[in-house]
Design an enzyme around this catalytic site. Structure first.
Site, PDB file in Angstrom:
ATOM      1  CB  SER A   4       4.535   0.540   9.936  1.00 16.57           C
ATOM      2  OG  SER A   4       5.333   0.406   9.007  1.00 16.57           O
ATOM      3  N   GLY A  10       0.962  -0.867  -0.298  1.00 18.52           N
ATOM      4  CA  GLY A  10       0.045   0.239  -0.056  1.00 18.52           C
ATOM      5  C   GLY A  10       0.847   1.345  -0.123  1.00 18.52           C
ATOM      6  CG  LEU A  11      -0.589   4.717  -1.381  1.00 18.61           C
ATOM      7  CD1 LEU A  11      -1.753   5.494  -1.641  1.00 18.61           C
ATOM      8  CD2 LEU A  11       0.079   4.958  -3.100  1.00 18.61           C
ATOM      9  CB  SER A  12       4.120   6.396   1.524  1.00 15.92           C
ATOM     10  OG  SER A  12       4.774   7.097   3.005  1.00 15.92           O
ATOM     11  N   GLY A  13       2.276   5.345   4.214  1.00 18.76           N
ATOM     12  CA  GLY A  13       1.335   6.258   5.206  1.00 18.76           C
ATOM     13  C   GLY A  13      -0.053   5.645   5.238  1.00 18.76           C
ATOM     14  CB  SER A  14      -1.693   2.737   3.340  1.00 20.76           C
ATOM     15  OG  SER A  14      -0.959   1.803   2.917  1.00 20.76           O
ATOM     16  N   GLY A  15      -0.773   2.531   6.098  1.00 22.80           N
ATOM     17  CA  GLY A  15      -1.351   1.797   7.856  1.00 22.80           C
ATOM     18  C   GLY A  15      -0.699   0.437   7.938  1.00 22.80           C
ATOM     19  CB  SER A  60       5.599  -4.455  -2.733  1.00 23.65           C
ATOM     20  OG  SER A  60       4.313  -4.054  -1.952  1.00 23.65           O
TER      21      SER A  60
END
Ligand SMILES: Nc1ncnc2c1ncn2[C@@H]1O[C@H](COP(=O)(O)OS(=O)(=O)O)[C@@H](OP(=O)(O)O)[C@H]1O
Ligand SMILES: Nc1ncnc2c1ncn2[C@@H]1O[C@H](COP(=O)(O)OP(=O)(O)O)[C@@H](O)[C@H]1O
Length: 200
Positions: free
Chosen positions: A39, A32-37, A106
Site C-alpha cells: 500500500s 506480497g506479505l501483509s506489511g511488505s509495503g 494474493s
C-alpha cells in the site's frame, strides 16, 4: 442460463476511451506479505501518475474487503474468490481506460495466473513486493503478526498460511534493500513506455 446472455454491441471501445485520455490503461498488481509495503508503494505510484494527469484508481483491502467482498474470509477458497472478483472489477476499470492499481496479499500462484487470464497478459503488470516475513513481523504495522503468534488469528499468511512467491514477476522490489522512492522510480520507469498510445 449463461447461453441466453447475449452481449450488446456497445459502440465506444476501450481504444476510444484510451485515445480520449491520451494514455493506455492496464493493471498494476502488487503482491506480497501483509506489511511488505504494497500500500505504501502503490499510494506513491498513484500520486505520481495522478500528478502527470493519468487516470488512476487503487483497489485495496479498505475498499474491497469492507465492501463488495465483505462476505469473504481468509480460507484458501475465499481468498481465491476474493482475487477473482477483484480481477473482474479491475478488468472493467482497465476497459474504462483507467490505470488500475491493486494491492492484495494474493498468496496463491494459481489465483494470480487467473488474474492474468481475466485481464489478459498484456494488461497485467505483476509487482512482487519482496519483504521477508521476519521484517514484516518486525514492522507489524497492524499488530496482526502478534495476534497470529498468540493464536488469535488463524490462516495468517507467512505464519500459518502459505505465500507462494512469484517466480517471474514483471517487477520485484526488495524493500529491505531499497527506499520507497527508489521502488516508485523502478515502477514508473517500467510503465512509462506502456502508457504511450501506439501511434505516438
Ligand atoms: N489471515 C490473514 N492473512 C493475511 N492478511 C490478513 C489476515 N487477516 C487479516 N488480514 C488483513 O487483511 C489484508 C489481506 O487481505 P487481502 O484481501 O489482500 O488477502 S488475500 O489476497 O485474499 O490473501 C492484510 O492487509 P495488508 O496488510 O494490507 O496486506 C491484513 O491486514
Ligand atoms: N522500502 C520500503 N518500502 C515500503 N514500505 C516500507 C519500506 N521501508 C519501510 N516501510 C514501511 O513498511 C510498512 C509497510 O506497510 P504497508 O504499506 O501497509 O504494507 P502492506 O500494504 O503490504 O500491508 C510501512 O510502515 C512503511 O513505512
Amino acid at each position: 442460463m449463461k447461453d441466453n446472455i447475449i452481449p450488446h454491441d456497445y459502440q465506444i471501445s476501450k481504444e476510444d476511451r484510451q485515445k480520449a485520455k491520451n494514455h493506455n490503461s492496464f493493471l498494476l498488481w502488487f503482491t506480497g506479505l501483509s506489511g511488505s509495503g504494497k500500500s505504501t508503494i502503490a499510494n506513491v505510484v498513484e500520486q505520481e501518475l495522478f500528478k502527470q494527469g493519468i487516470n488512476t484508481y487503487t483497489l485495496d483491502g479498505d475498499n474491497i474487503r469492507k465492501g463488495i467482498n465483505n462476505d469473504l474470509t481468509f480460507t484458501p477458497k475465499d481468498r481465491t474468490e476474493n482475487i477473482r472478483r477483484i480481477a473482474e472489477v479491475a478488468n472493467l476499470m482497465v476497459d474504462a481506460g483507467i490505470v488500475t492499481l491493486a494491492a492484495f496479499v494474493s498468496p496463491y500462484k494459481k489465483d494470480r495466473d487467473n488474474i492474468k487470464s481475466i485481464v489478459k497478459d498484456v494488461n497485467f503488470v505483476e509487482i512482487y513486493i519482496n519483504t521477508s516475513v521476519e521484517e514484516c513481523e518486525r514492522r507489524d504495522v497492524k499488530g496482526l503478526y502478534k495476534k497470529a503468534r498468540a493464536g488469535e488469528i488463524k490462516n495468517m499468511t507467512g505464519i500459518s498460511a502459505p505465500y507462494e512467491a512469484p517466480e517471474n514477476p514483471d517487477i520485484e522490489i526488495k524493500t529491505e534493500d531499497v527506499s520507497v522512492e527508489q521502488a516508485v522510480k523502478q515502477i514508473l520507469d517500467y510503465i512509462r513506455p506502456k502508457l504511450q498510445l501506439e501511434n505516438e
